[in-house]
Design a protein around this motif. Structure first.
Motif, PDB file in Angstrom:
ATOM      1  N   ALA A   2      66.373  43.284  31.623  1.00  0.00           N
ATOM      2  CA  ALA A   2      67.413  42.670  30.789  1.00  0.00           C
ATOM      3  C   ALA A   2      67.932  43.661  29.747  1.00  0.00           C
ATOM      4  O   ALA A   2      69.125  43.654  29.418  1.00  0.00           O
ATOM      5  N   ALA A   3      67.053  44.526  29.232  1.00  0.00           N
ATOM      6  CA  ALA A   3      67.463  45.487  28.203  1.00  0.00           C
ATOM      7  C   ALA A   3      68.472  46.504  28.729  1.00  0.00           C
ATOM      8  O   ALA A   3      69.289  47.024  27.959  1.00  0.00           O
ATOM      9  N   GLU A   4      68.449  46.766  30.019  1.00  0.00           N
ATOM     10  CA  GLU A   4      69.397  47.733  30.594  1.00  0.00           C
ATOM     11  C   GLU A   4      70.850  47.338  30.343  1.00  0.00           C
ATOM     12  O   GLU A   4      71.723  48.194  30.252  1.00  0.00           O
ATOM     13  N   ARG A   5      71.108  46.050  30.195  1.00  0.00           N
ATOM     14  CA  ARG A   5      72.508  45.623  29.994  1.00  0.00           C
ATOM     15  C   ARG A   5      73.019  45.973  28.600  1.00  0.00           C
ATOM     16  O   ARG A   5      74.216  45.971  28.366  1.00  0.00           O
ATOM     17  N   PHE A   6      72.104  46.277  27.653  1.00  0.00           N
ATOM     18  CA  PHE A   6      72.500  46.618  26.290  1.00  0.00           C
ATOM     19  C   PHE A   6      72.671  48.123  26.074  1.00  0.00           C
ATOM     20  O   PHE A   6      73.469  48.541  25.255  1.00  0.00           O
ATOM     21  N   TRP A   7      71.847  48.936  26.764  1.00  0.00           N
ATOM     22  CA  TRP A   7      71.863  50.382  26.561  1.00  0.00           C
ATOM     23  C   TRP A   7      72.629  51.067  27.675  1.00  0.00           C
ATOM     24  O   TRP A   7      72.350  50.865  28.852  1.00  0.00           O
ATOM     25  N   SER A   8      73.562  51.914  27.299  1.00  0.00           N
ATOM     26  CA  SER A   8      74.346  52.671  28.268  1.00  0.00           C
ATOM     27  C   SER A   8      73.444  53.612  29.055  1.00  0.00           C
ATOM     28  O   SER A   8      72.467  54.143  28.513  1.00  0.00           O
ATOM     29  N   ASP A   9      73.790  53.854  30.307  1.00  0.00           N
ATOM     30  CA  ASP A   9      73.038  54.840  31.082  1.00  0.00           C
ATOM     31  C   ASP A   9      73.370  56.253  30.614  1.00  0.00           C
ATOM     32  O   ASP A   9      72.743  57.216  31.034  1.00  0.00           O
ATOM     33  N   ARG A  10      74.345  56.388  29.704  1.00  0.00           N
ATOM     34  CA  ARG A  10      74.706  57.671  29.091  1.00  0.00           C
ATOM     35  C   ARG A  10      74.180  57.750  27.645  1.00  0.00           C
ATOM     36  O   ARG A  10      74.656  58.537  26.838  1.00  0.00           O
ATOM     37  N   TYR A  11      73.193  56.940  27.323  1.00  0.00           N
ATOM     38  CA  TYR A  11      72.631  56.815  25.982  1.00  0.00           C
ATOM     39  C   TYR A  11      72.168  58.163  25.428  1.00  0.00           C
ATOM     40  O   TYR A  11      71.428  58.893  26.083  1.00  0.00           O
ATOM     41  N   ILE A  12      72.598  58.479  24.217  1.00  0.00           N
ATOM     42  CA  ILE A  12      72.240  59.726  23.543  1.00  0.00           C
ATOM     43  C   ILE A  12      71.233  59.407  22.441  1.00  0.00           C
ATOM     44  O   ILE A  12      71.516  58.586  21.568  1.00  0.00           O
ATOM     45  N   GLN A  13      70.088  60.068  22.486  1.00  0.00           N
ATOM     46  CA  GLN A  13      69.002  59.807  21.546  1.00  0.00           C
ATOM     47  C   GLN A  13      68.868  60.979  20.571  1.00  0.00           C
ATOM     48  O   GLN A  13      68.635  62.100  21.000  1.00  0.00           O
ATOM     49  N   HIS A  14      69.010  60.704  19.274  1.00  0.00           N
ATOM     50  CA  HIS A  14      68.864  61.745  18.251  1.00  0.00           C
ATOM     51  C   HIS A  14      67.520  61.684  17.540  1.00  0.00           C
ATOM     52  O   HIS A  14      67.220  62.550  16.719  1.00  0.00           O
ATOM     53  N   SER A  15      66.696  60.680  17.794  1.00  0.00           N
ATOM     54  CA  SER A  15      65.417  60.527  17.111  1.00  0.00           C
ATOM     55  C   SER A  15      64.440  61.636  17.509  1.00  0.00           C
ATOM     56  O   SER A  15      64.317  61.970  18.688  1.00  0.00           O
ATOM     57  N   ALA A  16      63.722  62.153  16.528  1.00  0.00           N
ATOM     58  CA  ALA A  16      62.698  63.165  16.787  1.00  0.00           C
ATOM     59  C   ALA A  16      61.459  62.568  17.445  1.00  0.00           C
ATOM     60  O   ALA A  16      60.604  63.301  17.932  1.00  0.00           O
ATOM     61  N   HIS A  17      61.369  61.234  17.488  1.00  0.00           N
ATOM     62  CA  HIS A  17      60.179  60.561  18.007  1.00  0.00           C
ATOM     63  C   HIS A  17      60.354  60.014  19.422  1.00  0.00           C
ATOM     64  O   HIS A  17      59.420  59.435  19.968  1.00  0.00           O
ATOM     65  N   ILE A  18      61.550  60.167  19.983  1.00  0.00           N
ATOM     66  CA  ILE A  18      61.852  59.520  21.264  1.00  0.00           C
ATOM     67  C   ILE A  18      62.460  60.542  22.222  1.00  0.00           C
ATOM     68  O   ILE A  18      63.368  61.291  21.840  1.00  0.00           O
ATOM     69  N   ALA A  19      61.986  60.557  23.450  1.00  0.00           N
ATOM     70  CA  ALA A  19      62.526  61.451  24.474  1.00  0.00           C
ATOM     71  C   ALA A  19      63.982  61.081  24.778  1.00  0.00           C
ATOM     72  O   ALA A  19      64.432  59.971  24.479  1.00  0.00           O
ATOM     73  N   PRO A  20      64.737  62.000  25.382  1.00  0.00           N
ATOM     74  CA  PRO A  20      66.161  61.774  25.621  1.00  0.00           C
ATOM     75  C   PRO A  20      66.460  60.564  26.515  1.00  0.00           C
ATOM     76  O   PRO A  20      65.681  60.200  27.389  1.00  0.00           O
ATOM     77  N   GLY A  21      67.622  59.991  26.266  1.00  0.00           N
ATOM     78  CA  GLY A  21      68.189  58.965  27.128  1.00  0.00           C
ATOM     79  C   GLY A  21      67.552  57.597  27.027  1.00  0.00           C
ATOM     80  O   GLY A  21      66.573  57.374  26.318  1.00  0.00           O
ATOM     81  N   ARG A  22      68.157  56.672  27.760  1.00  0.00           N
ATOM     82  CA  ARG A  22      67.664  55.295  27.807  1.00  0.00           C
ATOM     83  C   ARG A  22      66.234  55.246  28.342  1.00  0.00           C
ATOM     84  O   ARG A  22      65.387  54.527  27.820  1.00  0.00           O
ATOM     85  N   ASN A  23      65.939  56.054  29.360  1.00  0.00           N
ATOM     86  CA  ASN A  23      64.589  56.057  29.920  1.00  0.00           C
ATOM     87  C   ASN A  23      63.570  56.556  28.913  1.00  0.00           C
ATOM     88  O   ASN A  23      62.432  56.078  28.891  1.00  0.00           O
ATOM     89  N   GLY A  24      63.951  57.504  28.070  1.00  0.00           N
ATOM     90  CA  GLY A  24      63.045  57.981  27.032  1.00  0.00           C
ATOM     91  C   GLY A  24      62.659  56.867  26.079  1.00  0.00           C
ATOM     92  O   GLY A  24      61.490  56.723  25.713  1.00  0.00           O
ATOM     93  N   LEU A  25      63.646  56.054  25.698  1.00  0.00           N
ATOM     94  CA  LEU A  25      63.381  54.925  24.817  1.00  0.00           C
ATOM     95  C   LEU A  25      62.499  53.889  25.507  1.00  0.00           C
ATOM     96  O   LEU A  25      61.494  53.441  24.958  1.00  0.00           O
ATOM     97  N   PHE A  26      62.871  53.520  26.707  1.00  0.00           N
ATOM     98  CA  PHE A  26      62.104  52.503  27.432  1.00  0.00           C
ATOM     99  C   PHE A  26      60.675  52.976  27.683  1.00  0.00           C
ATOM    100  O   PHE A  26      59.724  52.202  27.562  1.00  0.00           O
ATOM    101  N   ASP A  27      60.504  54.256  28.029  1.00  0.00           N
ATOM    102  CA  ASP A  27      59.162  54.791  28.269  1.00  0.00           C
ATOM    103  C   ASP A  27      58.331  54.758  26.992  1.00  0.00           C
ATOM    104  O   ASP A  27      57.132  54.470  27.047  1.00  0.00           O
ATOM    105  N   LEU A  28      58.938  55.050  25.845  1.00  0.00           N
ATOM    106  CA  LEU A  28      58.209  54.962  24.584  1.00  0.00           C
ATOM    107  C   LEU A  28      57.723  53.540  24.335  1.00  0.00           C
ATOM    108  O   LEU A  28      56.558  53.324  23.994  1.00  0.00           O
ATOM    109  N   VAL A  29      58.596  52.565  24.528  1.00  0.00           N
ATOM    110  CA  VAL A  29      58.221  51.167  24.289  1.00  0.00           C
ATOM    111  C   VAL A  29      57.080  50.760  25.223  1.00  0.00           C
ATOM    112  O   VAL A  29      56.175  50.040  24.814  1.00  0.00           O
ATOM    113  N   ARG A  30      57.098  51.255  26.446  1.00  0.00           N
ATOM    114  CA  ARG A  30      56.011  50.941  27.394  1.00  0.00           C
ATOM    115  C   ARG A  30      54.650  51.426  26.893  1.00  0.00           C
ATOM    116  O   ARG A  30      53.628  50.873  27.254  1.00  0.00           O
ATOM    117  N   THR A  31      54.633  52.479  26.070  1.00  0.00           N
ATOM    118  CA  THR A  31      53.358  53.024  25.576  1.00  0.00           C
ATOM    119  C   THR A  31      52.852  52.301  24.329  1.00  0.00           C
ATOM    120  O   THR A  31      51.705  52.513  23.925  1.00  0.00           O
TER     121      THR A  31
END
Length: 133
Positions: free
Chosen positions: A28-57
């Motif tokens: 369901a979260a995929e509908r909110f985050w673009s597949d071209r998502y740009i991540q500037h956080s020093a704590h999160i890996a690049p892209g939507r997958n980086g964010l989702f992978d962090l939350v999984r941990t």
């Protein structure tokens, strides 16, 4: 191109954060985050997958609570608390997101450990009207 209003963007951020961080519904979260998502956080890996992978941990106890949300055009700033994340103190966050085509397309954050009453020089809590217990 989908154009959303600042009020719609605020509602979308709150729903997106609830869906990903609290419900852990990645499909369901995929509908909110673009597949071209740009991540500037020093704590999160690049892209939507980086964010989702962090939350999984994160531990199952992890939660996001929002205190304040403001929007200007395609930008939203959400002041919130990330608790139960496996750190000594919850994180108080100012998450800044940019919308494009009705989706979160870019993110920056400012993170700080939540201060206890003893640690607060101002004597005021960083989140809400009470100090953490």
């Amino acid at each position: 191109m989908t154009k959303t209003t600042p009020e719609q963007n605020k509602a979308l951020v709150l729903e997106a954060f609830e869906t990903l961080f609290n419900k852990r519904d990645y499909v369901a979260a995929e509908r909110f985050w673009s597949d071209r998502y740009i991540q500037h956080s020093a704590h999160i890996a690049p892209g939507r997958n980086g964010l989702f992978d962090l939350v999984r941990t994160l531990p199952d106890t992890a939660r996001y609570e929002n205190q304040l949300i403001v929007a200007d055009g395609d930008y939203v700033i959400a002041h919130g608390r990330f608790s139960g994340i496996g750190r000594p103190a919850p994180w108080i966050a100012a998450d800044i997101v940019r919308f494009e085509d009705g989706k979160l397309v870019e993110h920056w954050d400012v993170l700080q450990d939540e201060a206890t009453k003893a640690e607060s020089a101002s004597g005021l809590p960083m989140f809400g009207d009470r100090f953490p217990v």
